[in-house]
Design an enzyme around this catalytic site. Structure first.
Site, short mmCIF file in Angstrom:
data_model
loop_
_atom_site.label_atom_id
_atom_site.label_comp_id
_atom_site.label_asym_id
_atom_site.label_seq_id
_atom_site.Cartn_x
_atom_site.Cartn_y
_atom_site.Cartn_z
N LYS A 58 0.84 -1.21 0.00
CA LYS A 58 0.00 0.00 0.00
C LYS A 58 0.87 1.25 0.00
O LYS A 58 0.63 2.19 -0.76
CB LYS A 58 -0.93 0.00 1.23
CG LYS A 58 -2.10 -0.96 1.07
CD LYS A 58 -2.85 -1.19 2.38
CE LYS A 58 -3.90 -2.28 2.16
NZ LYS A 58 -4.55 -2.75 3.39
N GLN B 14 -4.82 -1.33 9.54
CA GLN B 14 -4.72 -2.68 8.96
C GLN B 14 -5.35 -3.71 9.90
O GLN B 14 -5.00 -3.78 11.08
CB GLN B 14 -3.24 -3.01 8.70
CG GLN B 14 -3.02 -4.32 7.99
CD GLN B 14 -3.59 -4.35 6.57
OE1 GLN B 14 -3.42 -3.41 5.80
NE2 GLN B 14 -4.26 -5.43 6.24
N ASP C 23 -11.25 2.93 4.06
CA ASP C 23 -11.66 1.53 3.96
C ASP C 23 -13.19 1.42 3.90
O ASP C 23 -13.72 0.36 3.57
CB ASP C 23 -11.15 0.74 5.18
CG ASP C 23 -10.04 -0.24 4.82
OD1 ASP C 23 -9.87 -0.52 3.62
OD2 ASP C 23 -9.36 -0.70 5.75
#
Ligand code: NDP
Length: 296
Positions: free
Chosen positions: A54, A98, A121
């Site tokens: 990422k 994460q 997200d």
């Protein structure tokens, strides 16, 4: 019929190029550089790989990447303090924690501490509600990537019969909401669904997000349907470890009109959509028009 292969790797590269182009324009015309902060708690090897990837792709499209690696024993209080700092940092437009988090940390609490406008997200309860009510939300990356591929394939999805197999909060449910938003007639199937083969056989669009290797055989697929395989399953075959999807690719490709392979289908789209979401968040934060073609 031999299905057209939907090349997720090429599609993701196209999305990244579009993002990079818009990032360059943002810098040139407004002096703004989008920034993505990724928070990793602990040393889970798979999470470390994702976070590295990422960060690398964020920099490649011209954005700022801020990585925060915290000890596995980090307290909830310290993690929430970091999120609060990032929420208030104007250089940070997107925040991603994460997952999974170590067991002593409450995931829902942590995710819902993120400013929803920076929740790239799309897991914050506000974004879930905005998506469900058809309002402007941050949309979870994997379903957003699937939607982009379907729109590219069909143009309008209006009136199509879609079946989503799987009802998780990160894939199945938001996928179904997005398809509904594009006026599909949507069925959500799950482990208690009766006559799953017949349900799938009615669908013009099949999205499989189950986590069971090759559970959807070709004879469940309607002739000419578009098949999006979200599943990533590691199996042993012929003495080698292989990645396969939730769909039996070989038999499904004989009936489908178009199909995503595994690997190289949905997978590469997830990070591309994370970058697209960060750009969208940055544009919204600065009162600028959203990037065309990169939102739901
Ligand atoms: P979850 O385990 O959270 O959800 C799986 C869903 O499948 C559940 O709703 C479950 O039903 C349903 N299910 C399980 N067994 C059956 C069955 N026999 N028939 C019908 N439905 C069934 O998984 P995720 O949604 O997180 O992930 C799904 C897959 O997608 C995984 O392989 C994962 O690795 C992959 N994935 C890929 C991503 C990418 O970037 N390409 C990103 C995220 C996930 P019930 O609710 O009734 O238990």
């Amino acid at each position: 019929m031999v299905a057209q292969v939907i090349d997720g790797k090429a599609f993701a590269a196209k999305v990244r190029a579009q993002v990079a182009d818009k990032v360059a324009k943002l810098k040139e015309e407004h002096g703004i550089t989008p920034g993505l902060a990724v928070v990793l708690v602990g040393e889970d090897p798979a999470s470390q790989v994702y976070v590295r990837s990422k960060g690398k792709q964020t920099v490649e499209v011209g954005m700022n990447s801020y990585e925060h690696k915290l000890d596995a024993e980090t307290s909830e209080q310290d993690l929430l303090a970091l999120i609060d700092k990032l929420n208030n940092d104007p250089a940070v437009h997107g925040i991603l924690v994460q997952l999974p988090l170590p067991k002593h940390l409450n995931e829902d609490l942590v995710i819902n501490a993120i400013n929803p406008a920076k929740d790239v997200d799309g897991f914050h309860i506000s974004n879930v509600g905005l998506l469900a009510t058809g309002q402007k939300a941050m949309v979870p990356c994997t379903p957003l990537g699937c939607l982009m591929m379907l729109r590219d394939q069909h143009g309008s999805l209006s009136g199509m019969d879609a079946v989503v197999i799987g009802r998780s909060n990160i894939v199945g449910k938001p996928m179904a909401q997005l398809l509904l938003g594009d006026s599909c007639t949507v069925t959500i199937a799950h482990s208690r669904t009766r006559n799953l083969p017949d349900v799938v056989r009615r669908a013009d669009i099949v999205v499989a997000a189950v986590g069971r290797p090759e559970m959807v055989p070709g004879d469940w697929i309607k002739e000419g349907a578009t098949v999006i395989d979200v599943g990533i399953n590691r199996i042993e075959r012929d003495g080698k470890t292989r990645l396969v999807g939730d769909v039996d690719y070989a038999s499904a490709a004989e009936r489908a009109g178009a199909i995503t392979p595994v690997p190289g289908g949905v997978g590469p789209m997830t990070i591309a959509c994370l970058l697209a979401n960060t750009l969208t968040a940055c544009c919204r934060a600065n009162g600028l028009p959203e990037p065309e073609g990169l939102t739901a």
